[in-house]
Design a protein around this motif. Structure first.
Motif, PDB file in Angstrom:
ATOM      1  N   PRO A   1       0.826  -1.200   0.000  1.00 17.96           N
ATOM      2  CA  PRO A   1       0.000   0.000   0.000  1.00 17.96           C
ATOM      3  C   PRO A   1       0.863   1.254   0.000  1.00 17.96           C
ATOM      4  O   PRO A   1       1.970   1.263   0.529  1.00 17.96           O
ATOM      5  N   ARG A   2       0.309   2.282  -0.614  1.00 19.11           N
ATOM      6  CA  ARG A   2       1.062   3.536  -0.661  1.00 19.11           C
ATOM      7  C   ARG A   2       1.043   4.206   0.704  1.00 19.11           C
ATOM      8  O   ARG A   2       0.094   4.045   1.479  1.00 19.11           O
ATOM      9  N   ALA A   3       2.095   4.936   1.010  1.00 16.08           N
ATOM     10  CA  ALA A   3       2.181   5.638   2.283  1.00 16.08           C
ATOM     11  C   ALA A   3       1.245   6.845   2.262  1.00 16.08           C
ATOM     12  O   ALA A   3       1.104   7.511   1.235  1.00 16.08           O
ATOM     13  N   LEU A   4       0.603   7.094   3.377  1.00 24.66           N
ATOM     14  CA  LEU A   4      -0.290   8.239   3.503  1.00 24.66           C
ATOM     15  C   LEU A   4       0.458   9.389   4.159  1.00 24.66           C
ATOM     16  O   LEU A   4       1.240   9.180   5.092  1.00 24.66           O
TER      17      LEU A   4
ATOM     18  N   ARG B   1      -6.876  13.714   8.119  1.00 23.03           N
ATOM     19  CA  ARG B   1      -5.495  13.217   8.157  1.00 23.03           C
ATOM     20  C   ARG B   1      -4.509  14.329   7.814  1.00 23.03           C
ATOM     21  O   ARG B   1      -3.518  14.537   8.518  1.00 23.03           O
ATOM     22  N   GLU B   2      -4.766  15.071   6.752  1.00 23.31           N
ATOM     23  CA  GLU B   2      -3.830  16.104   6.318  1.00 23.31           C
ATOM     24  C   GLU B   2      -3.784  17.298   7.265  1.00 23.31           C
ATOM     25  O   GLU B   2      -2.803  18.026   7.298  1.00 23.31           O
TER      26      GLU B   2
ATOM     27  N   VAL C   1      -3.437   4.345   9.100  1.00 22.83           N
ATOM     28  CA  VAL C   1      -2.407   3.358   8.804  1.00 22.83           C
ATOM     29  C   VAL C   1      -3.030   2.197   8.035  1.00 22.83           C
ATOM     30  O   VAL C   1      -3.933   1.532   8.539  1.00 22.83           O
ATOM     31  N   PRO C   2      -2.566   1.978   6.785  1.00 22.52           N
ATOM     32  CA  PRO C   2      -3.075   0.827   6.029  1.00 22.52           C
ATOM     33  C   PRO C   2      -2.714  -0.479   6.729  1.00 22.52           C
ATOM     34  O   PRO C   2      -1.590  -0.656   7.187  1.00 22.52           O
TER      35      PRO C   2
ATOM     36  N   VAL D   1      -7.935   0.437   6.511  1.00 20.59           N
ATOM     37  CA  VAL D   1      -7.136   1.541   7.017  1.00 20.59           C
ATOM     38  C   VAL D   1      -7.592   1.776   8.448  1.00 20.59           C
ATOM     39  O   VAL D   1      -8.787   1.948   8.701  1.00 20.59           O
ATOM     40  N   LEU D   2      -6.647   1.734   9.381  1.00 15.39           N
ATOM     41  CA  LEU D   2      -6.965   1.952  10.788  1.00 15.39           C
ATOM     42  C   LEU D   2      -6.699   3.414  11.133  1.00 15.39           C
ATOM     43  O   LEU D   2      -5.639   3.955  10.807  1.00 15.39           O
ATOM     44  N   ASN D   3      -7.666   4.042  11.773  1.00 15.38           N
ATOM     45  CA  ASN D   3      -7.592   5.464  12.095  1.00 15.38           C
ATOM     46  C   ASN D   3      -7.547   5.664  13.602  1.00 15.38           C
ATOM     47  O   ASN D   3      -8.360   5.097  14.325  1.00 15.38           O
ATOM     48  N   THR D   4      -6.607   6.492  14.054  1.00 12.17           N
ATOM     49  CA  THR D   4      -6.518   6.850  15.461  1.00 12.17           C
ATOM     50  C   THR D   4      -6.430   8.368  15.578  1.00 12.17           C
ATOM     51  O   THR D   4      -5.890   9.045  14.695  1.00 12.17           O
TER      52      THR D   4
END
Length: 107
Positions: free
Chosen positions: A2-5, A68-69, A76-77, A82-85
């Motif tokens: 997966p591509r990095a976010l 995120r931005e 995090v993929p 995708v896990l979101n914290t």
């Protein structure tokens, strides 16, 4: 693979960016839900869908990208999800009391 976010560093967080991200009712509701999760528990794509029910997938992705931005959450993929914290520590260090005040006003 997966591509990095992109995630801004703590020093790159701006008050305008965070307030913009939290200024939308859908994003604010998502952050409220994420803040109520047990400490450090991530929210997966399924849970995001529950919070943002009725929205097109592209719209959900748009809202998540803005959060995120702005540095409000870390995504995090993990496999197909995708896990979101919530980045509570970074937000508190950069803007002491801001997140707590905003969430308190909405709870």
């Amino acid at each position: 693979m997966p591509r990095a976010l992109h995630h801004p560093t703590r020093g790159q967080l701006t008050l305008a960016g965070v307030l913009h991200a939290l200024g939308d009712p859908v994003r604010l509701a998502f952050v409220q839900r994420l803040a109520s999760c047990p400490k450090g528990s991530p929210m997966n794509c399924t849970t995001v869908g529950e919070v943002m029910a009725g929205l097109a997938l592209s719209t959900r992705h748009h809202h998540m990208r803005i959060l995120r931005e702005a540095g409000v959450l870390r995504s995090v993929p993990e496999g197909k999800e995708v896990l979101n914290t919530l980045r509570k520590e970074d937000l508190e260090a950069r803007f002491p009391g801001l997140l707590k005040t905003i969430l308190k006003q909405q709870l």
